[in-house]
Design a protein around this motif. Structure first.
Motif, PDB file in Angstrom:
ATOM      1  N   THR A 187       0.818  -1.218   0.000  1.00 16.70           N
ATOM      2  CA  THR A 187       0.000   0.000   0.000  1.00 16.70           C
ATOM      3  C   THR A 187       0.851   1.267   0.000  1.00 16.70           C
ATOM      4  O   THR A 187       0.332   2.345  -0.283  1.00 16.70           O
ATOM      5  CB  THR A 187      -0.923   0.024   1.238  1.00 16.70           C
ATOM      6  N   ARG A 188       2.147   1.138   0.323  1.00 12.85           N
ATOM      7  CA  ARG A 188       3.002   2.328   0.343  1.00 12.85           C
ATOM      8  C   ARG A 188       3.418   2.723  -1.079  1.00 12.85           C
ATOM      9  O   ARG A 188       3.256   1.941  -2.033  1.00 12.85           O
ATOM     10  CB  ARG A 188       4.241   2.079   1.200  1.00 12.85           C
ATOM     11  N   SER A 189       3.981   3.891  -1.186  1.00 13.82           N
ATOM     12  CA  SER A 189       4.382   4.429  -2.488  1.00 13.82           C
ATOM     13  C   SER A 189       5.857   4.142  -2.765  1.00 13.82           C
ATOM     14  O   SER A 189       6.687   4.190  -1.842  1.00 13.82           O
ATOM     15  CB  SER A 189       4.132   5.939  -2.538  1.00 13.82           C
ATOM     16  N   TYR A 190       6.167   3.845  -4.024  1.00 13.24           N
ATOM     17  CA  TYR A 190       7.536   3.591  -4.459  1.00 13.24           C
ATOM     18  C   TYR A 190       7.884   4.606  -5.544  1.00 13.24           C
ATOM     19  O   TYR A 190       7.181   4.733  -6.545  1.00 13.24           O
ATOM     20  CB  TYR A 190       7.685   2.169  -5.001  1.00 13.24           C
ATOM     21  N   THR A 191       8.961   5.316  -5.304  1.00 12.48           N
ATOM     22  CA  THR A 191       9.357   6.381  -6.241  1.00 12.48           C
ATOM     23  C   THR A 191      10.714   6.067  -6.856  1.00 12.48           C
ATOM     24  O   THR A 191      11.511   5.293  -6.298  1.00 12.48           O
ATOM     25  CB  THR A 191       9.421   7.740  -5.534  1.00 12.48           C
ATOM     26  N   GLY A 199      10.513  10.475 -13.843  1.00  9.39           N
ATOM     27  CA  GLY A 199      10.201  10.102 -12.474  1.00  9.39           C
ATOM     28  C   GLY A 199       8.903   9.303 -12.366  1.00  9.39           C
ATOM     29  O   GLY A 199       8.000   9.430 -13.190  1.00  9.39           O
ATOM     30  N   PHE A 200       8.814   8.435 -11.368  1.00  3.37           N
ATOM     31  CA  PHE A 200       7.571   7.671 -11.145  1.00  3.37           C
ATOM     32  C   PHE A 200       7.285   7.618  -9.657  1.00  3.37           C
ATOM     33  O   PHE A 200       8.191   7.741  -8.822  1.00  3.37           O
ATOM     34  CB  PHE A 200       7.649   6.266 -11.751  1.00  3.37           C
ATOM     35  N   ASP A 201       6.016   7.431  -9.334  1.00  2.00           N
ATOM     36  CA  ASP A 201       5.549   7.341  -7.945  1.00  2.00           C
ATOM     37  C   ASP A 201       4.294   6.469  -7.951  1.00  2.00           C
ATOM     38  O   ASP A 201       3.200   6.933  -8.260  1.00  2.00           O
ATOM     39  CB  ASP A 201       5.249   8.729  -7.407  1.00  2.00           C
ATOM     40  N   TYR A 202       4.463   5.154  -7.582  1.00  2.00           N
ATOM     41  CA  TYR A 202       3.357   4.210  -7.704  1.00  2.00           C
ATOM     42  C   TYR A 202       3.190   3.374  -6.434  1.00  2.00           C
ATOM     43  O   TYR A 202       4.158   3.106  -5.709  1.00  2.00           O
ATOM     44  CB  TYR A 202       3.592   3.251  -8.880  1.00  2.00           C
ATOM     45  N   HIS A 203       1.960   2.944  -6.220  1.00  3.94           N
ATOM     46  CA  HIS A 203       1.649   1.936  -5.202  1.00  3.94           C
ATOM     47  C   HIS A 203       0.711   0.914  -5.842  1.00  3.94           C
ATOM     48  O   HIS A 203       0.055   1.209  -6.836  1.00  3.94           O
ATOM     49  CB  HIS A 203       1.015   2.565  -3.961  1.00  3.94           C
ATOM     50  N   LEU A 204       0.640  -0.283  -5.244  1.00  4.69           N
ATOM     51  CA  LEU A 204      -0.127  -1.356  -5.886  1.00  4.69           C
ATOM     52  C   LEU A 204      -1.581  -1.373  -5.448  1.00  4.69           C
ATOM     53  O   LEU A 204      -2.483  -1.487  -6.279  1.00  4.69           O
ATOM     54  CB  LEU A 204       0.515  -2.720  -5.574  1.00  4.69           C
ATOM     55  N   LEU A 229       4.704   2.409 -17.928  1.00  5.67           N
ATOM     56  CA  LEU A 229       4.778   0.967 -17.692  1.00  5.67           C
ATOM     57  C   LEU A 229       6.114   0.588 -17.075  1.00  5.67           C
ATOM     58  O   LEU A 229       6.180  -0.259 -16.172  1.00  5.67           O
ATOM     59  CB  LEU A 229       4.568   0.203 -19.005  1.00  5.67           C
ATOM     60  N   GLU A 230       7.192   1.210 -17.543  1.00  4.02           N
ATOM     61  CA  GLU A 230       8.505   0.927 -16.970  1.00  4.02           C
ATOM     62  C   GLU A 230       8.554   1.334 -15.500  1.00  4.02           C
ATOM     63  O   GLU A 230       9.109   0.610 -14.660  1.00  4.02           O
ATOM     64  CB  GLU A 230       9.600   1.662 -17.751  1.00  4.02           C
ATOM     65  N   GLY A 231       7.964   2.481 -15.171  1.00  8.39           N
ATOM     66  CA  GLY A 231       7.929   2.906 -13.775  1.00  8.39           C
ATOM     67  C   GLY A 231       7.128   1.945 -12.910  1.00  8.39           C
ATOM     68  O   GLY A 231       7.523   1.638 -11.767  1.00  8.39           O
ATOM     69  N   MET A 232       6.007   1.450 -13.418  1.00  5.30           N
ATOM     70  CA  MET A 232       5.200   0.475 -12.674  1.00  5.30           C
ATOM     71  C   MET A 232       5.981  -0.811 -12.429  1.00  5.30           C
ATOM     72  O   MET A 232       5.937  -1.384 -11.319  1.00  5.30           O
ATOM     73  CB  MET A 232       3.910   0.172 -13.436  1.00  5.30           C
ATOM     74  N   ILE A 233       6.702  -1.251 -13.449  1.00  3.90           N
ATOM     75  CA  ILE A 233       7.470  -2.497 -13.315  1.00  3.90           C
ATOM     76  C   ILE A 233       8.580  -2.323 -12.280  1.00  3.90           C
ATOM     77  O   ILE A 233       8.844  -3.216 -11.468  1.00  3.90           O
ATOM     78  CB  ILE A 233       8.042  -2.922 -14.679  1.00  3.90           C
TER      79      ILE A 233
END
Length: 319
Positions: A187-191, A199-204, A229-233
């Protein structure tokens, strides 16, 4: 009229026969109950019952230790299974994201439906990964992950048993946090940044935490770009690294509890063997004693008959 007297031999044989009969009556009782019976003639030693009594008390302590460690083992095993299943599901989501890099805009919508289904499956698995009211993989709204103590061993030492515990840091195993999203690995964010520098900032998993995290929830639509998509991966890869750490933490706890449980079972088996040998030894002793007394009874009956034969023959002659 003939007066018959009882000879000294007859009286002696009769006395011995009565004594043997009394011994035979006591022997089956002792063999059947495995109890020593104290008589006015001789008292049996209490060492046997002292030994078996001590072993019995020891077995009660060991049984309590087995129950305590079994609960700890069940909790650790449930968490381990949950993490393994969660890892497999997250890997499936990663495959869908990789596949989306080569799919058309229309097919990305289909892949997004599969990703959402996998997320729902992931949440269900994690929710069921607890045991006995504890869940190392999920915290409720009012909970915070932290150090949890579980019983690893109970050692009988004197009057008070020694309880040994191990500590598990659930902040390294918590996957979903309904309180603060940053407390959960999923649930946390990954940057970070992609290879192109974007830059990317995603959580699942989003939308379930009281305190939300930053960034966007991983998902697809027809307009999702390759750099996104690369940021999500990359974010998924970071999550898989956290899941590997969580698996190590839970696996270590499970191994320590299993080692203690195996040792306790060995001690229990040794006590079973010791008590069994004592009981069998006592029963065999009584069986041999009973056989000997029966043989003596047969001999005394024969002697009683011989002792009576002489007066009976004399009476026949006088008649």
């Amino acid at each position: 009229m003939t007066n018959m007297g009882i000879s000294a031999a007859t009286a002696s044989a009769l006395s011995l026969l009565n004594g043997v009969n009394r011994v035979q009556q006591r022997a089956p009782v002792r063999g059947a109950t495995a109890k020593k019976i104290t008589t006015a003639v001789a008292a049996d030693t209490s060492g046997y019952w002292s030994a078996t009594g001590a072993l019995g008390a020891e077995r009660l302590s060991l049984a309590s230790a087995e129950d305590a460690t079994a609960l700890s083992a069940a909790l650790a095993d449930s968490a381990a299974i949950g993490i393994e299943t969660a890892r497999a599901v997250v890997e499936q989501i990663r495959k869908r994201l990789i596949q989306a890099q080569a799919e058309s805009a229309e097919n990305k919508g289909r892949l997004d439906s599969e990703i959402e289904r996998l997320k729902a499956q992931l949440s269900a698995v994690i929710a069921k990964a607890g045991f006995g009211g504890q869940n190392w993989l999920k915290t409720e709204t009012h909970e915070k992950p932290g150090v949890r103590s579980i019983i690893a061993a109970v050692e009988p030492t004197g009057d008070r048993p020694l309880v040994r515990t191990i500590e598990v840091d659930t902040s390294r195993t918590n996957l979903i946090a309904e309180g603060n999203a940053e407390d959960g690995l999923l649930t946390r964010s990954y940057t970070g940044r992609t290879r192109a520098g974007t830059g990317f900032d995603y959580h699942l998993i989003g939308g379930i935490s009281e305190i939300p995290t930053s960034g966007e929830e991983i998902g697809l639509d027809r307009n999702t770009r390759l750099d996104e998509l690369e940021g999500m991966i990359r974010a998924i890869d970071a999550m898989l690294g956290g899941l590997t750490t969580a698996r190590t933490v839970v696996g270590s706890a499970a191994a320590r509890v299993e080692t203690s449980a195996s040792f306790t079972q060995i001690l229990d088996s040794m006590d079973d063997s010791g008590i069994g040998r004592l009981v069998n030894s006592d029963l065999q002793e009584n069986a041999v004693r009973l056989g000997a007394e029966r043989a003596r009874a047969a001999l005394k009956s024969l002697g009683f008959g011989i002792a009576n034969s002489a007066p009976r023959a004399l009476a026949n002659v006088m008649d």
